[in-house]
Design a protein around this motif. Structure first.
Motif, PDB file in Angstrom:
ATOM      1  N   LYS A 152      -3.959 -58.070  14.362  1.00  0.00           N
ATOM      2  CA  LYS A 152      -2.646 -57.846  14.966  1.00  0.00           C
ATOM      3  C   LYS A 152      -2.849 -56.917  16.168  1.00  0.00           C
ATOM      4  N   GLY A 153      -2.258 -57.256  17.291  1.00  0.00           N
ATOM      5  CA  GLY A 153      -2.443 -56.482  18.517  1.00  0.00           C
ATOM      6  C   GLY A 153      -3.490 -57.057  19.440  1.00  0.00           C
ATOM      7  N   ASP A 154      -4.406 -57.898  18.905  1.00  0.00           N
ATOM      8  CA  ASP A 154      -5.301 -58.668  19.761  1.00  0.00           C
ATOM      9  C   ASP A 154      -4.491 -59.787  20.416  1.00  0.00           C
ATOM     10  N   VAL A 155      -5.065 -60.421  21.414  1.00  0.00           N
ATOM     11  CA  VAL A 155      -4.303 -61.383  22.203  1.00  0.00           C
ATOM     12  C   VAL A 155      -5.057 -62.712  22.308  1.00  0.00           C
ATOM     13  N   ALA A 156      -4.326 -63.795  22.127  1.00  0.00           N
ATOM     14  CA  ALA A 156      -4.857 -65.138  22.385  1.00  0.00           C
ATOM     15  C   ALA A 156      -4.171 -65.689  23.628  1.00  0.00           C
ATOM     16  N   CYS A 157      -4.939 -65.939  24.685  1.00  0.00           N
ATOM     17  CA  CYS A 157      -4.422 -66.583  25.892  1.00  0.00           C
ATOM     18  C   CYS A 157      -4.681 -68.078  25.742  1.00  0.00           C
TER      19      CYS A 157
END
Length: 237
Positions: free
Chosen positions: A197-202
């Motif tokens: 949670k808080g990581d990002v998937a572009c």
């Protein structure tokens, strides 16, 4: 100083094409059709299928330099280059490439654009030249231990396992304040499930990964923040 990690898929993520298909599209429509037919006959675009079609390319008389020239003209958006070089120059970000392409394809393209030193590591399928014949292998050889992924990774590579192994060898997830994954394909779904949670998937809009997240993300417990993009300038932004 806290660091971030950006993980790139390569085809349709770092560059604006599929490397496996592109070479045949540039050099031979007949062999591009052969690749498509083999893929349609129950095979995904695995290294085995690409290698088989590369053998046909060699038998048809195409040379090493023609393959390399095709890779050098593969579309790579200036905004993507601008985005990664700006972050690299700031010194706060590590880059990892996690791709189902191969060493020769990726290495040639990075060298052509003077980005050989961008990635801390390129995790992909092995490849080597024997004269004018390019041989493409599997990250996980067919006669060796296999992964046990249950969410649809290709047989030659589980991207989730690869990401976990790389992080474990580089201080673990806690070594990075944030992990960002840039991807488009169905086999990019697995590594997203390993992220926090808080990581990002572009996620490239309207591609296979986008569909999998919509259909399976909640069921599989995906935690990352999903940001959609369609063109490289959005990634730069």
């Amino acid at each position: 100083m806290p660091k971030n990690l950006i993980v790139f898929d390569f085809d349709w993520s770092f560059v604006d094409q599929d490397t496996d298909r592109w070479v045949f599209e540039v050099l031979s429509t007949k062999l591009r059709r052969a690749l498509q037919d083999r893929k349609s006959n129950g095979s995904q675009c695995t290294p085995d299928v690409v290698d088989q079609t590369m053998a046909d390319l060699f038998d048809a008389g195409f040379k090493k330099e023609q393959v390399l020239d095709a890779l050098r003209i593969l579309p790579f958006h200036p905004a993507m280059r601008r985005a990664v070089t700006a972050l690299k120059d700031r010194g706060e970000t590590d880059f990892l490439c996690l791709s189902n392409s191969n060493e020769v394809y990726i290495g040639t393209i990075l060298e052509h654009h003077n980005l050989t030193n961008l990635f801390a590591e390129v995790i992909t399928n092995p490849a080597h030249w024997a004269g004018d014949r390019l041989h493409i292998g599997r990250r996980l050889p067919a006669d060796g231990p296999q992964h046990t992924c249950k969410v649809g990774c290709l047989a030659n590579m589980c991207k989730g396992d690869e990401l976990d192994a790389w992080l474990a060898a580089h201080g673990g997830k806690d070594a990075y304040e944030k992990i960002v994954y840039v991807g488009d394909g169905g086999n990019d779904f697995c590594p997203l499930l390993r992220m926090r949670k808080g990581d990002v998937a572009c996620v490239r809009k309207n591609m296979e990964l986008h569909g999998r997240i919509k259909e399976e993300g909640e069921k599989e417990g995906i935690k990352v923040d999903v940001k959609l993009w369609d063109q490289a300038w959005v990634i730069d932004e």
